[in-house]
Design a protein around this motif. Structure first.
Motif, mmCIF file in Angstrom:
data_model
loop_
_atom_site.group_PDB
_atom_site.id
_atom_site.type_symbol
_atom_site.label_atom_id
_atom_site.label_comp_id
_atom_site.label_asym_id
_atom_site.label_seq_id
_atom_site.Cartn_x
_atom_site.Cartn_y
_atom_site.Cartn_z
ATOM 1 N N ASN A 207 0.835 -1.199 0.000
ATOM 2 C CA ASN A 207 0.000 0.000 0.000
ATOM 3 C C ASN A 207 0.871 1.251 0.000
ATOM 4 N N GLY A 208 1.391 1.579 -1.152
ATOM 5 C CA GLY A 208 2.197 2.784 -1.296
ATOM 6 C C GLY A 208 1.736 3.570 -2.509
ATOM 7 N N THR A 209 2.212 4.772 -2.630
ATOM 8 C CA THR A 209 1.818 5.641 -3.739
ATOM 9 C C THR A 209 2.447 5.183 -5.049
ATOM 10 N N ILE A 210 1.654 5.190 -6.104
ATOM 11 C CA ILE A 210 2.173 4.950 -7.454
ATOM 12 C C ILE A 210 2.437 6.326 -8.051
ATOM 13 N N HIS A 211 3.691 6.708 -8.093
ATOM 14 C CA HIS A 211 4.062 8.060 -8.508
ATOM 15 C C HIS A 211 3.779 8.281 -9.989
ATOM 16 N N ALA A 212 3.451 9.516 -10.295
ATOM 17 C CA ALA A 212 3.052 9.855 -11.668
ATOM 18 C C ALA A 212 4.181 9.589 -12.665
ATOM 19 N N HIS A 213 5.435 9.879 -12.287
ATOM 20 C CA HIS A 213 6.527 9.675 -13.243
ATOM 21 C C HIS A 213 6.782 8.194 -13.471
ATOM 22 N N TRP A 214 6.406 7.342 -12.489
ATOM 23 C CA TRP A 214 6.473 5.888 -12.708
ATOM 24 C C TRP A 214 5.444 5.485 -13.773
ATOM 25 N N ALA A 215 4.224 5.967 -13.584
ATOM 26 C CA ALA A 215 3.140 5.623 -14.508
ATOM 27 C C ALA A 215 3.451 6.116 -15.925
ATOM 28 N N ASP A 216 4.016 7.350 -16.023
ATOM 29 C CA ASP A 216 4.348 7.887 -17.341
ATOM 30 C C ASP A 216 5.435 7.050 -18.017
ATOM 31 N N ALA A 217 6.454 6.648 -17.249
ATOM 32 C CA ALA A 217 7.541 5.839 -17.806
ATOM 33 C C ALA A 217 7.019 4.470 -18.252
ATOM 34 N N ALA A 218 6.129 3.887 -17.460
ATOM 35 C CA ALA A 218 5.565 2.584 -17.813
ATOM 36 C C ALA A 218 4.737 2.689 -19.090
ATOM 37 N N THR A 219 3.926 3.733 -19.194
ATOM 38 C CA THR A 219 3.093 3.914 -20.391
ATOM 39 C C THR A 219 3.960 4.092 -21.630
ATOM 40 N N ALA A 220 5.017 4.875 -21.491
ATOM 41 C CA ALA A 220 5.904 5.118 -22.627
ATOM 42 C C ALA A 220 6.580 3.842 -23.104
ATOM 43 N N LYS A 221 6.704 2.857 -22.219
ATOM 44 C CA LYS A 221 7.383 1.609 -22.568
ATOM 45 C C LYS A 221 6.422 0.447 -22.796
ATOM 46 N N GLY A 222 5.122 0.779 -22.908
ATOM 47 C CA GLY A 222 4.138 -0.229 -23.279
ATOM 48 C C GLY A 222 3.519 -0.982 -22.134
ATOM 49 N N TYR A 223 3.445 -0.384 -20.954
ATOM 50 C CA TYR A 223 2.886 -1.071 -19.797
ATOM 51 C C TYR A 223 1.927 -0.159 -19.025
#
Length: 338
Positions: A25-41
């Protein structure tokens, strides 16, 4: 589509690949989500601990676990896509992927068309799928080499003790029992001499032969040659494909391999001198036959068979004269002993 209930309690774990992982139960940081999206995830959740993320692949929908540091600094590969790609490559290579090798991450086990299990490197299977190389079953290969040796009266012992891939170690089981290093191609044709008893292709009886091959519907060529075993040469040594139509037209016995070779060369010279236009160019048959020259048009079939018949009569007369001389010599010996 299942409707999400906003009042339902948040799940405490996530099942990935039949393994249940606790959700962190931790925060999913926005820059993590952006990096994942950019790499197809897409980040599904934080799992196991603070360092790991559950990633959903946008290509196949599979979920796997990766560190958030890898998502930020590298390009994480989807194991489900890799698995599907490797299975497709194995199918293209004519193999069935069974399982990965637990002891080496670059290898897997495959089922070959012959039914045997092979261990191969992923990159090698990729090359087979691209048509760059061909896979070979070691079990079937050894059985073929054993059969080749047995046909010549020898037994395969092992690979070459000197490490040459073209040689094998054999024992002369139908002869003196000697062991010898022999090139495999020579064992296939019998063109070698036993170091123990001196038996060789040059001294043993042989044959001249004529064969007809159908390179494609309605297109025939004639092969003239010599061999200690023309049937074996026809079925296993000359054609590059087992399905190539072929027939042994005639074979005539010769007193020795050396003499058969001499008569064959003389006959080829006579045919080339008299019928130069009937020689088939190499490019017309090289992809279908394991020979480089001395292939003739079907218009010479009658001529070649007539020449073989002439040589057969000559060889028969020579054998009869030799037998008469032997009998006369034996008679003289018996007379001198009286």
């Amino acid at each position: 589509m299942t409707q999400h209930n906003p009042h339902a309690p948040a799940p405490k774990s996530l099942i990935i690949g039949d393994v249940e992982y606790p959700i962190y139960n931790g925060t999913i940081h926005a820059h993590w989500a952006d990096a994942a999206t950019a790499k197809g995830y897409r980040i599904v959740a934080r799992v196991k601990n603070k360092d790991h993320l559950a990633l959903e692949c946008a290509t196949c929908g599979g979920v796997h676990i990766s560190r958030h540091s890898v998502v930020l600094s590298a390009n994480p590969e989807c194991p489900h896509c890799i698995k599907a790609r490797r299975r497709a490559q194995s199918n293209a290579a004519g193999l069935k992927m069974l399982r990965r090798d637990p002891r080496h991450r670059h290898y897997a086990f495959y089922r070959a068309p012959c039914g045997h299990e092979l261990r191969r490197q992923f990159t090698f299977v990729e090359r087979v799928a691209r048509g760059e190389v061909a896979h070979r079953c070691e079990i079937c290969q050894k059985a073929r080499e054993q059969a080749e040796a047995k046909a010549q009266g020898w037994t395969l012992i092992s690979a070459d003790p000197k490490g040459n891939d073209n040689y094998r170690l054999y024992r002369h089981t139908d002869g003196c029992g000697a062991t010898a290093r022999v090139a495999r191609v020579n064992m296939q044709t019998g063109r070698f001499t036993c170091p123990g008893c001196g038996e060789s292709w040059s001294t043993e009886p042989s044959y001249l032969y004529a064969m007809r091959f159908e390179l494609k519907p309605g297109k025939f060529v004639i092969k003239l040659g010599y061999s200690r075993d023309p049937e074996s040469r026809l079925q296993h040594q000359l054609a590059r494909s087992r399905d190539l139509p072929r027939v042994l037209l005639r074979k005539i016995p010769m007193r020795s391999g050396r003499y058969a070779q001499l008569m064959e060369k003389r006959l080829h010279k006579r045919l080339e001198r008299r019928y130069p236009a009937e020689l088939v160019p190499r490019h017309e048959f090289i992809n279908l036959l394991k020979v480089k020259s001395e292939i003739y048009r079907p218009t010479l079939e009658t001529v070649i068979l007539r020449e073989l018949k002439r040589l057969e009569r000559k060889e028969t007369r020579s054998a009869e004269r030799s037998q008469m001389k032997r009998r006369a010599r034996q008679a003289r010996i018996r007379k001198s002993r009286r």
